[in-house]
Design a protein around this motif. Structure first.
Motif, short mmCIF file in Angstrom:
data_model
loop_
_atom_site.label_atom_id
_atom_site.label_comp_id
_atom_site.label_asym_id
_atom_site.label_seq_id
_atom_site.Cartn_x
_atom_site.Cartn_y
_atom_site.Cartn_z
N ALA A 69 -14.08 2.63 -2.86
CA ALA A 69 -13.11 3.68 -2.55
C ALA A 69 -11.93 3.07 -1.79
O ALA A 69 -12.05 2.03 -1.17
N GLY A 70 -10.80 3.73 -1.87
CA GLY A 70 -9.62 3.28 -1.12
C GLY A 70 -8.89 2.16 -1.82
O GLY A 70 -9.26 1.71 -2.90
N THR A 71 -7.85 1.72 -1.15
CA THR A 71 -6.96 0.71 -1.70
C THR A 71 -6.64 -0.34 -0.65
O THR A 71 -6.38 0.00 0.50
N LYS A 120 -13.24 -1.88 -2.17
CA LYS A 120 -12.02 -1.14 -2.50
C LYS A 120 -11.98 -0.86 -4.00
O LYS A 120 -12.29 -1.73 -4.81
N ALA A 121 -11.58 0.35 -4.37
CA ALA A 121 -11.47 0.71 -5.78
C ALA A 121 -10.25 0.05 -6.42
O ALA A 121 -10.25 -0.26 -7.60
N LEU A 122 -9.20 -0.16 -5.63
CA LEU A 122 -7.97 -0.78 -6.11
C LEU A 122 -7.49 -1.81 -5.11
O LEU A 122 -7.49 -1.55 -3.90
N ARG A 142 -0.11 5.55 -5.02
CA ARG A 142 -0.16 7.02 -5.14
C ARG A 142 -0.74 7.45 -6.48
O ARG A 142 -1.51 8.39 -6.56
N GLN A 143 -0.37 6.76 -7.55
CA GLN A 143 -0.91 7.09 -8.87
C GLN A 143 -2.42 6.89 -8.89
O GLN A 143 -3.16 7.73 -9.39
N HIS A 144 -2.89 5.81 -8.32
CA HIS A 144 -4.33 5.56 -8.27
C HIS A 144 -5.04 6.63 -7.44
O HIS A 144 -6.09 7.12 -7.82
N SER A 145 -4.43 7.01 -6.32
CA SER A 145 -5.03 8.03 -5.45
C SER A 145 -5.15 9.36 -6.19
O SER A 145 -6.18 10.04 -6.10
N ARG A 146 -4.11 9.74 -6.94
CA ARG A 146 -4.17 10.98 -7.72
C ARG A 146 -5.25 10.87 -8.79
O ARG A 146 -5.99 11.82 -9.03
N GLY A 147 -5.36 9.72 -9.42
CA GLY A 147 -6.34 9.52 -10.49
C GLY A 147 -7.77 9.57 -10.00
O GLY A 147 -8.65 10.05 -10.70
N GLY A 171 -9.42 8.14 -23.29
CA GLY A 171 -8.00 7.99 -23.62
C GLY A 171 -7.08 8.17 -22.44
O GLY A 171 -5.87 8.08 -22.58
N SER A 172 -7.62 8.40 -21.27
CA SER A 172 -6.79 8.64 -20.09
C SER A 172 -6.00 7.39 -19.72
O SER A 172 -6.54 6.29 -19.77
N PRO A 173 -4.73 7.55 -19.32
CA PRO A 173 -3.93 6.36 -18.94
C PRO A 173 -4.46 5.69 -17.68
O PRO A 173 -4.12 4.57 -17.39
N LEU A 174 -5.28 6.38 -16.90
CA LEU A 174 -5.81 5.77 -15.68
C LEU A 174 -7.21 5.25 -15.84
O LEU A 174 -7.78 4.68 -14.93
N ALA A 175 -7.82 5.46 -16.98
CA ALA A 175 -9.20 5.02 -17.19
C ALA A 175 -9.28 3.52 -17.31
O ALA A 175 -8.38 2.86 -17.64
#
Length: 178
Positions: free
Chosen positions: A5-7, A62-64, A160-165, A174-178
């Motif tokens: 989790a987290g970045t 960390k996830a990202l 921010r994009q990763h957090s929303r995802g 097919g998700s752009p964040l997958a």
């Protein structure tokens, strides 16, 4: 074992080697900007000298992970920034012997070591900023310094994009964040 989790946003470099300090300068700018517009909860900003053990500690769980570092290609265009999204399980080949670096080991070697130890980062995005000067001294060259505001915005967008995802309940194939 809890899921990652987290970045982690890690600036690698050496502020006493001119443009090699771009990673540290990016973290300083992100800290300054965060005072006005906070990053998502769970985001950690850190500076590193590139030591593999310290990097593994920073990206652990960390996830990202986003890494910012200088690069010095033969025909450099100072300030040009490259963004590299590393596929899960992908480990880059270490740089050729005899390369010039201000780090004892480069990021590629740290990733290879981390992978072999089962301590690699989750999703990884690398920003490499082309530098002009890695001689002894402080301060970035003008072209590299001028690239920092755009670089900071891109990093903030990625975080921010990763957090929303990660707040979604599920991501389809097919998700752009997958």
């Amino acid at each position: 074992m809890k899921p990652p989790a987290g970045t982690a946003v890690i600036g690698i470099g050496n502020e006493f080697r001119r443009d090699d300090g771009v990673g540290w300068a990016a973290i300083a700018l992100l800290c300054e900007r965060e005072a006005r517009r906070p990053l998502p909860s769970g985001t950690e900003l850190a500076r590193s000298d590139g030591d593999p053990g310290r990097l593994m500690t920073l990206w652990e769980d960390k996830a990202l992970t986003l890494v910012i570092d200088a690069c010095f290609p033969p025909a450099a265009q100072p300030g040009r920034t490259h963004r590299w999204c590393v596929a899960p399980g992908e480990v880059p080949h270490p740089a050729a012997a005899g390369r010039q670096s201000t780090h004892g080991l480069g990021l590629a070697e740290a990733l290879c070591l981390a992978d072999s130890l089962g301590r690699g980062p989750g999703r990884l995005i690398v920003y490499a900023v082309e530098g002009a000067d890695r001689s002894l001294g402080m301060g970035l060259t003008p072209a590299v310094a001028a690239a920092l505001p755009h670089l900071a915005r891109r990093i903030e967008e990625d975080v921010r994009q990763h957090s929303r995802g990660t707040r979604r309940t599920s991501l389809g194939p097919g998700s752009p964040l997958a």
